[in-house]
Design an enzyme around this catalytic site. Structure first.
Site, PDB file in Angstrom:
ATOM      1  N   HIS A  90      73.896  29.176  20.895  1.00 46.06           N
ATOM      2  CA  HIS A  90      72.955  28.307  21.596  1.00 46.06           C
ATOM      3  C   HIS A  90      73.638  27.106  22.242  1.00 46.06           C
ATOM      4  CE1 HIS A  90      68.932  26.789  22.453  1.00 46.06           C
ATOM      5  NE2 HIS A  90      69.318  25.600  22.012  1.00 46.06           N
ATOM      6  N   SER A 103      68.359  24.129  26.687  1.00 46.08           N
ATOM      7  CA  SER A 103      67.695  24.001  25.404  1.00 46.08           C
ATOM      8  C   SER A 103      66.490  23.057  25.489  1.00 46.08           C
ATOM      9  CB  SER A 103      68.729  23.526  24.366  1.00 46.08           C
ATOM     10  OG  SER A 103      68.195  23.327  23.104  1.00 46.08           O
TER      11      SER A 103
END
Length: 478
Positions: free
Chosen positions: A443, A251
């Site tokens: 995510h 990320s």
């Protein structure tokens, strides 16, 4: 659009007394709808504003007294990502979930990263690094159990960097058998875990106090510009070697690397490979609250900063009720968690034991700046990978010569497959884009999801051991 909003607010003030939060909520919702739909007419907007505030006043009256959990009119599946809604007619009573998971105390929930690593039977070292602009960062090092000589570790060094609002603890929440640092350590790798400025392990500065907004005036841009150079130089100094380091970034950790390599090309030679999990660079297809913030991300109004925090992002570690319950359908404990709220991640309860749930919910978010969130909202709006507040100053990705492998998920709301594919084609030396399809991998679950060791970590190890060989390129699905 701005004239419509001004006239709407004037209309509201003339007809009824409303609070500042109500006006702010309406304005941000209108700005969000402008991105995804068409402008409303003067006539419709007046009617809808009136209806919204009437329903909102009723809700406030009905929720006085003991706290209640309202049953959602739509079915909520706890093993799917959080769903967000921006429908004009949606009310709080429609989206407050009927199910909620109560956070409990258990021994490992509040342990620090070094304590968890020690509990897992590994040796750990903590190192303090000073950046060029005065921030103190903490590095955690997991020592390899099978190798005693430091010289044997020179060619097998891996730097792991956590994601958005995370910390080094993220990498070890899965426990002693499934966590990536331990899997790598078992293979003889010397594992270093970074902590970005602003999280719970990196809150020192030579002159700035964390209570001052000055301390928090940074985004992921500074992490790539200052944090990573200091960390990489420090590791090379401690190990007394110029051997290249392998890098795994999740990320925001991927974002920081892209900033570093595109602005300081010399660091391409300091690393051997970059493995980016759910990388955030292009975000035009992202979903959820970041899309709501994006229209005003360049010049956030004071009311938005009051909600998000003028320095640290949501320092209370809780999403305000009016935001969480209006734009999120899922168990309350997940909607109230700022990180899960932003990423649309709901823990897949059939795979999660109580201990893992509590470890995750008590360790995240680990802290970060509001500027970081606004910077992501800016690139989500503009469709470019650019510097904070400057859409023209794009990071030159074509200057990155390091071999880079990308891993994305079809169920990721922030790092979507089309956006990661765009990043792939923007790099000079990509070696693979591996897409995990139809596994409900959100995510955040790239690091701590119960199936991450199979879906993600096996591929990471494959890249580390064989990534520079063409033979590693296999069918691009799981």
């Amino acid at each position: 659009m701005k004239y419509i909003l001004i006239l709407s607010i004037i209309f509201i003030f003339k007809n009824r007394s409303v609070g500042a939060n109500d006006i702010f909520h309406y304005v941000t919702e209108k700005m969000s709808n402008f991105v995804d739909t068409i402008m409303y007419t003067f006539r419709n907007i007046g009617d809808r504003v009136s209806q919204f505030f009437q329903s909102h006043v009723k809700i406030i009256k009905s929720t006085k007294g003991p706290k209640k959990y309202y049953k959602s009119e739509r079915s909520v599946s706890t093993h799917k990502p959080i769903k967000f809604t921006t429908k004009e007619h949606t009310t709080i009573s429609e989206v407050i979930p009927s199910r909620h998971f109560k956070k409990k105390s258990e021994p490992t929930s509040y342990m620090t990263a070094p304590q968890l690593i020690t509990l897992h039977g590994r040796r750990v070292e903590s190192h303090i690094v000073l950046t060029e602009d005065g921030y103190f960062l903490t590095l955690h090092r997991v020592m390899t159990p099978h190798v005693q000589s430091s010289s044997e570790l020179r060619n097998k060094t891996v730097l792991l960097h956590h994601g958005l609002l995370g910390s080094s603890a993220d990498w070890v929440l899965l426990g002693p058998k499934k966590s990536l640092p331990y899997l790598l350590s078992n293979l003889g790798y010397d594992v270093w875990m970074a902590n970005a400025r602003g999280n719970i392990y990196s809150r020192g500065h030579v002159s700035k106090n964390t209570n001052s907004p000055d301390f928090w005036r940074f985004s992921w841009q500074e992490m790539g510009q200052y944090d990573l150079p200091a960390i990489i130089h420090y590791i090379r100094l401690v190990k007394n070697t110029s051997d290249p380091i392998s890098y795994v970034g999740h990320s925001m950790g991927a974002t920081a690397l892209l900033v570093l390599l595109s602005t300081e090309p010399i660091f391409n030679s300091y690393l051997s490979i970059g493995i980016l999990l759910a990388p955030l660079a292009f975000m035009v297809n992202s979903q959820g609250p970041l899309r709501m913030f994006s229209p005003v991300a360049s010049r956030p109004p004071p009311l938005l900063l009051q909600v998000m925090g003028e320095g640290e992002f949501m320092p209370s570690k809780e999403t305000p009720d009016w935001m969480a319950f209006r734009h999120c359908t899922g168990p309350q404990i997940f909607c109230k968690n700022p990180l899960l709220y932003l990423t649309g991640g709901v823990l897949q309860e059939q795979f999660w034991d109580e201990g893992l749930k509590n470890r995750v919910l008590n360790h995240v978010p680990a802290g970060g700046s509001t500027y970081t969130i606004l910077h992501y909202a800016q690139i989500a709006k503009n469709g470019k990978f650019h510097k904070f507040g400057d859409i023209i100053a794009e990071f030159p990705l074509n200057r990155i010569s390091l071999p880079i492998a990308l891993i994305s998920s079809s169920d990721d709301w922030l790092a979507t497959v089309p956006d990661v594919k765009r990043l792939y084609f923007g790099l000079s030396n990509p070696i693979d884009h591996h897409v995990i399809r139809n596994n409900n991998l959100s995510h955040t679950e790239f690091v701590w999801g119960p199936g991450a060791d199979i879906l993600v970590f096996r591929k990471v190890i494959d890249y580390l051991q064989n990534g520079l060989s063409l033979s590693v390129i296999k069918l691009n699905v799981v």
